[in-house]
Design a protein around this motif. Sequence first.
Motif, PDB file in Angstrom:
ATOM      1  N   MET A 152       0.827  -1.209   0.000  1.00 10.74           N
ATOM      2  CA  MET A 152       0.000   0.000   0.000  1.00 10.74           C
ATOM      3  C   MET A 152       0.862   1.261   0.000  1.00 10.74           C
ATOM      4  SD  MET A 152      -3.004  -0.931   2.707  1.00 10.74           S
ATOM      5  CE  MET A 152      -3.758  -2.560   2.764  1.00 10.74           C
ATOM      6  N   VAL A 153       1.986   1.205   0.684  1.00 17.78           N
ATOM      7  CA  VAL A 153       2.901   2.348   0.690  1.00 17.78           C
ATOM      8  C   VAL A 153       3.534   2.527  -0.685  1.00 17.78           C
ATOM      9  CG1 VAL A 153       5.049   3.247   1.672  1.00 17.78           C
ATOM     10  CG2 VAL A 153       3.372   2.142   3.158  1.00 17.78           C
ATOM     11  N   LEU A 154       3.860   1.426  -1.341  1.00 20.23           N
ATOM     12  CA  LEU A 154       4.503   1.497  -2.648  1.00 20.23           C
ATOM     13  C   LEU A 154       3.556   2.002  -3.733  1.00 20.23           C
ATOM     14  CD1 LEU A 154       6.508  -1.875  -2.675  1.00 20.23           C
ATOM     15  CD2 LEU A 154       7.435   0.425  -2.439  1.00 20.23           C
ATOM     16  N   ALA A 155       2.246   1.799  -3.565  1.00 22.52           N
ATOM     17  CA  ALA A 155       1.295   2.142  -4.621  1.00 22.52           C
ATOM     18  C   ALA A 155       1.297   3.627  -4.985  1.00 22.52           C
ATOM     19  CB  ALA A 155      -0.104   1.671  -4.232  1.00 22.52           C
ATOM     20  N   PRO A 156       1.093   4.549  -4.030  1.00 22.72           N
ATOM     21  CA  PRO A 156       1.140   5.968  -4.420  1.00 22.72           C
ATOM     22  C   PRO A 156       2.511   6.397  -4.924  1.00 22.72           C
ATOM     23  CG  PRO A 156       1.014   5.730  -2.024  1.00 22.72           C
ATOM     24  CD  PRO A 156       0.764   4.393  -2.603  1.00 22.72           C
ATOM     25  N   LEU A 157       3.559   5.772  -4.407  1.00 28.12           N
ATOM     26  CA  LEU A 157       4.896   6.085  -4.898  1.00 28.12           C
ATOM     27  C   LEU A 157       5.059   5.640  -6.345  1.00 28.12           C
ATOM     28  CD1 LEU A 157       7.683   7.202  -4.211  1.00 28.12           C
ATOM     29  CD2 LEU A 157       8.299   4.950  -3.307  1.00 28.12           C
ATOM     30  N   ALA A 158       4.458   4.490  -6.689  1.00 32.20           N
ATOM     31  CA  ALA A 158       4.508   4.008  -8.072  1.00 32.20           C
ATOM     32  C   ALA A 158       3.803   4.971  -9.016  1.00 32.20           C
ATOM     33  CB  ALA A 158       3.871   2.617  -8.156  1.00 32.20           C
ATOM     34  N   LEU A 160       3.370   8.229  -8.539  1.00 36.78           N
ATOM     35  CA  LEU A 160       4.187   9.441  -8.632  1.00 36.78           C
ATOM     36  C   LEU A 160       5.387   9.225  -9.544  1.00 36.78           C
ATOM     37  CD1 LEU A 160       4.687  12.320  -7.686  1.00 36.78           C
ATOM     38  CD2 LEU A 160       5.876  11.393  -5.679  1.00 36.78           C
ATOM     39  N   GLN A 161       6.055   8.093  -9.415  1.00 34.05           N
ATOM     40  CA  GLN A 161       7.220   7.822 -10.251  1.00 34.05           C
ATOM     41  C   GLN A 161       6.819   7.635 -11.707  1.00 34.05           C
ATOM     42  OE1 GLN A 161       8.994   4.446  -8.244  1.00 34.05           O
ATOM     43  NE2 GLN A 161      10.319   5.742  -7.008  1.00 34.05           N
ATOM     44  N   HIS A 162       5.710   6.953 -11.942  1.00 32.42           N
ATOM     45  CA  HIS A 162       5.272   6.676 -13.312  1.00 32.42           C
ATOM     46  C   HIS A 162       4.981   7.970 -14.071  1.00 32.42           C
ATOM     47  CE1 HIS A 162       3.275   4.410 -16.558  1.00 32.42           C
ATOM     48  NE2 HIS A 162       2.362   5.363 -16.539  1.00 32.42           N
ATOM     49  N   PHE A 182      16.411   3.706 -15.596  1.00 30.40           N
ATOM     50  CA  PHE A 182      15.833   2.752 -16.534  1.00 30.40           C
ATOM     51  C   PHE A 182      14.437   3.223 -16.953  1.00 30.40           C
ATOM     52  CE2 PHE A 182      18.920   0.061 -14.360  1.00 30.40           C
ATOM     53  CZ  PHE A 182      19.485  -0.613 -15.426  1.00 30.40           C
ATOM     54  N   VAL A 183      14.149   3.120 -18.233  1.00 29.47           N
ATOM     55  CA  VAL A 183      12.840   3.526 -18.747  1.00 29.47           C
ATOM     56  C   VAL A 183      12.164   2.343 -19.431  1.00 29.47           C
ATOM     57  CG1 VAL A 183      13.491   5.939 -19.033  1.00 29.47           C
ATOM     58  CG2 VAL A 183      13.844   4.347 -20.924  1.00 29.47           C
ATOM     59  N   ALA A 184      10.822   2.334 -19.338  1.00 33.64           N
ATOM     60  CA  ALA A 184      10.046   1.309 -20.044  1.00 33.64           C
ATOM     61  C   ALA A 184       9.955   1.671 -21.511  1.00 33.64           C
ATOM     62  CB  ALA A 184       8.657   1.187 -19.428  1.00 33.64           C
ATOM     63  N   ILE A 185       9.559   2.927 -21.782  1.00 31.81           N
ATOM     64  CA  ILE A 185       9.602   3.522 -23.112  1.00 31.81           C
ATOM     65  C   ILE A 185      10.114   4.942 -22.925  1.00 31.81           C
ATOM     66  CG2 ILE A 185       7.703   2.104 -23.990  1.00 31.81           C
ATOM     67  CD1 ILE A 185       5.879   4.557 -23.661  1.00 31.81           C
ATOM     68  N   ALA A 186      10.365   5.636 -23.999  1.00 27.78           N
ATOM     69  CA  ALA A 186      10.915   6.988 -23.909  1.00 27.78           C
ATOM     70  C   ALA A 186      10.016   7.878 -23.051  1.00 27.78           C
ATOM     71  CB  ALA A 186      11.063   7.584 -25.309  1.00 27.78           C
ATOM     72  N   GLY A 187      10.574   8.463 -22.026  1.00 29.71           N
ATOM     73  CA  GLY A 187       9.853   9.392 -21.176  1.00 29.71           C
ATOM     74  C   GLY A 187       9.096   8.775 -20.015  1.00 29.71           C
ATOM     75  N   VAL A 188       9.031   7.442 -19.948  1.00 30.11           N
ATOM     76  CA  VAL A 188       8.295   6.766 -18.871  1.00 30.11           C
ATOM     77  C   VAL A 188       9.242   5.801 -18.177  1.00 30.11           C
ATOM     78  CG1 VAL A 188       6.328   5.328 -18.249  1.00 30.11           C
ATOM     79  CG2 VAL A 188       6.136   6.948 -20.152  1.00 30.11           C
ATOM     80  N   VAL A 189       9.400   5.948 -16.869  1.00 30.43           N
ATOM     81  CA  VAL A 189      10.375   5.154 -16.132  1.00 30.43           C
ATOM     82  C   VAL A 189       9.848   3.749 -15.865  1.00 30.43           C
ATOM     83  CG1 VAL A 189      11.307   7.186 -14.998  1.00 30.43           C
ATOM     84  CG2 VAL A 189       9.527   5.861 -13.863  1.00 30.43           C
ATOM     85  N   ARG A 190      10.782   2.846 -15.618  1.00 30.59           N
ATOM     86  CA  ARG A 190      10.456   1.560 -15.005  1.00 30.59           C
ATOM     87  C   ARG A 190      10.494   1.778 -13.498  1.00 30.59           C
ATOM     88  NH1 ARG A 190      14.220  -3.088 -17.325  1.00 30.59           N
ATOM     89  NH2 ARG A 190      13.086  -4.172 -15.666  1.00 30.59           N
ATOM     90  N   THR A 191       9.361   1.619 -12.877  1.00 30.81           N
ATOM     91  CA  THR A 191       9.199   1.985 -11.474  1.00 30.81           C
ATOM     92  C   THR A 191      10.144   1.197 -10.571  1.00 30.81           C
ATOM     93  OG1 THR A 191       6.877   2.418 -11.946  1.00 30.81           O
ATOM     94  CG2 THR A 191       7.504   2.259  -9.645  1.00 30.81           C
ATOM     95  N   THR A 192      10.701   1.898  -9.605  1.00 31.45           N
ATOM     96  CA  THR A 192      11.572   1.248  -8.625  1.00 31.45           C
ATOM     97  C   THR A 192      11.006   1.278  -7.208  1.00 31.45           C
ATOM     98  OG1 THR A 192      12.796   3.311  -8.302  1.00 31.45           O
ATOM     99  CG2 THR A 192      13.670   1.754  -9.927  1.00 31.45           C
ATOM    100  N   MET A 242       1.800  -0.419 -13.124  1.00 28.56           N
ATOM    101  CA  MET A 242       2.640   0.752 -13.334  1.00 28.56           C
ATOM    102  C   MET A 242       4.131   0.459 -13.192  1.00 28.56           C
ATOM    103  SD  MET A 242       0.655   4.052 -11.882  1.00 28.56           S
ATOM    104  CE  MET A 242      -0.702   4.710 -12.844  1.00 28.56           C
ATOM    105  N   SER A 243       4.489  -0.811 -13.095  1.00 32.61           N
ATOM    106  CA  SER A 243       5.893  -1.152 -12.897  1.00 32.61           C
ATOM    107  C   SER A 243       6.732  -0.944 -14.151  1.00 32.61           C
ATOM    108  CB  SER A 243       6.007  -2.609 -12.439  1.00 32.61           C
ATOM    109  OG  SER A 243       5.571  -3.482 -13.468  1.00 32.61           O
ATOM    110  N   GLY A 244       6.135  -1.149 -15.327  1.00 35.53           N
ATOM    111  CA  GLY A 244       6.924  -1.117 -16.551  1.00 35.53           C
ATOM    112  C   GLY A 244       7.847  -2.303 -16.685  1.00 35.53           C
ATOM    113  N   SER A 245       7.682  -3.301 -15.822  1.00 34.09           N
ATOM    114  CA  SER A 245       8.536  -4.495 -15.819  1.00 34.09           C
ATOM    115  C   SER A 245       7.761  -5.673 -16.379  1.00 34.09           C
ATOM    116  CB  SER A 245       8.996  -4.799 -14.392  1.00 34.09           C
ATOM    117  OG  SER A 245       9.535  -6.098 -14.294  1.00 34.09           O
ATOM    118  N   ARG A 246       8.331  -6.338 -17.360  1.00 34.34           N
ATOM    119  CA  ARG A 246       7.672  -7.510 -17.932  1.00 34.34           C
ATOM    120  C   ARG A 246       7.556  -8.623 -16.903  1.00 34.34           C
ATOM    121  NH1 ARG A 246      11.276  -8.963 -22.882  1.00 34.34           N
ATOM    122  NH2 ARG A 246      12.871  -8.147 -21.454  1.00 34.34           N
TER     123      ARG A 246
END
Length: 455
Positions: A152-158, A160-162, A182-192, A242-246
């Motif tokens: 639940m803590v990670l969700a709003p952070l995800a 915001l990062q996305h 690291f980015v999923a596509i140009a301009g969008v991060v892979r969430t950490t 919203m992770s951007g991780s396969r």
Amino acid sequence: MKQGAVYSQPMPAAPGARAAGRASTLSAAGRMFIAVLLIVVFEGAMRKWVASSLTLPLIGLRDLLAVAVVAQAAWSGQLHRYAKVTVPLLAWSCCVIAWGLMQMVAGESSPIVFLIGMRFWLLYIWFGVAAAASMNEADYRAAVRLVVATVMVLAPLAVLQHYSAPGATINRQLDGDEDTVFVAIAGVVRTTGTFSFTSGYATYLIMAAPLVFGVLAARKQGRRQRLFAFLGFGAFLLCSLMSGSRAAVLSAAFMLAAYLATRVLFARNRDKPAALGAALVACVLTAAFVFFLSDAVQVTQQRFEQAASGEDFADRLLATFIGEPNVFGASTWLGAGLGAGSNLATALNASATNFGLAESETGRILLEGGLLGFAFIALKVLLLLTALVSSIRLSAQRHSGFPILVWLTLVISLMTWPAIGQLTANALLGLLLAYFLLLFRYPSNDFFPVRLPSK
């Protein structure tokens, strides 16, 4: 197993029997286990946004806590509770230590690499077993709910990062810049999230999946507990989408499908309509999240398309589970040294690249251990087969798919996580092993405190 039957009785036990059978406060082992879990989750945040110099002290503290849990369980004799696990593990540990010493004598390793190897190959496996042997039921319930709370803590952070730029402070480390994100596509991060790297975030979501679904399916009393379970489920879906991780997306979809199937399959005949209704509600909630987060879904879809254009998915899958094509030709009978392929060992060697031996877990095991590596792979397969039988039996007895879900996560972790190479994955494997073993001590799956009727 008898304990699980007692916990499921509708009538409250006598005060003395309840105190003897179910502890209501956290034990020392439980507090240390929770401390290790919190350090794993938030160590990366401290490194990224407070001070990078905090990494080694926090990892050192985590390792000391793990050693303390093992020492306490051994000193108190609690390890005897899992004699069928600890006796083979002790024999395996002797083999690993002897092999590492032989590699050092042969000049393939050094004292520092040997110690690193013992840490990665043994410490957190022993920690998981010792924690499961030492923790009481209150520890177990609190540790399960804590994982759901951290999601639940990670969700709003995800979120915001996305939606933040790759160069935003929330997405980069103190000593890093936009080019290192690291980015999923140009301009969008892979969430950490709170982790230093994307792999740690994705790995944690995989470990959390069965616990989130276990709490969702657990018996609940009152609106607060139901709200907690639904918020945890929604947070897990949001974090995954919203992770951007396969790996995170595929694992989440797989675990959700397994949850829906086992929820209906293992329910009692009289409870199957309710189980089917709960599964339909989960499907509706998932569809709603996919609809309202369609932009994140499109990003993930583009990520898959880009990856497919640059690599063959089947080859990637085989490399993950079996190892890279060059591993078998490059491996030797003695191995390059236990611990040599870990990020901790490569950090001490300025000329080495991260995961220099191999990227896959299987490849690293074979290249580090040689013949011992092949034995390790065989041992993991044997462990998973044995655990499967026990999990199916427990799920059938308890009419709950939770043991199967934890076993499926154990399969993913043992076969794909970089557990002997990456610090976070190594600790998460120990935590997951503890959760799996605790299933057999406290099989009732009641993750919320039991409210006794007032007199």
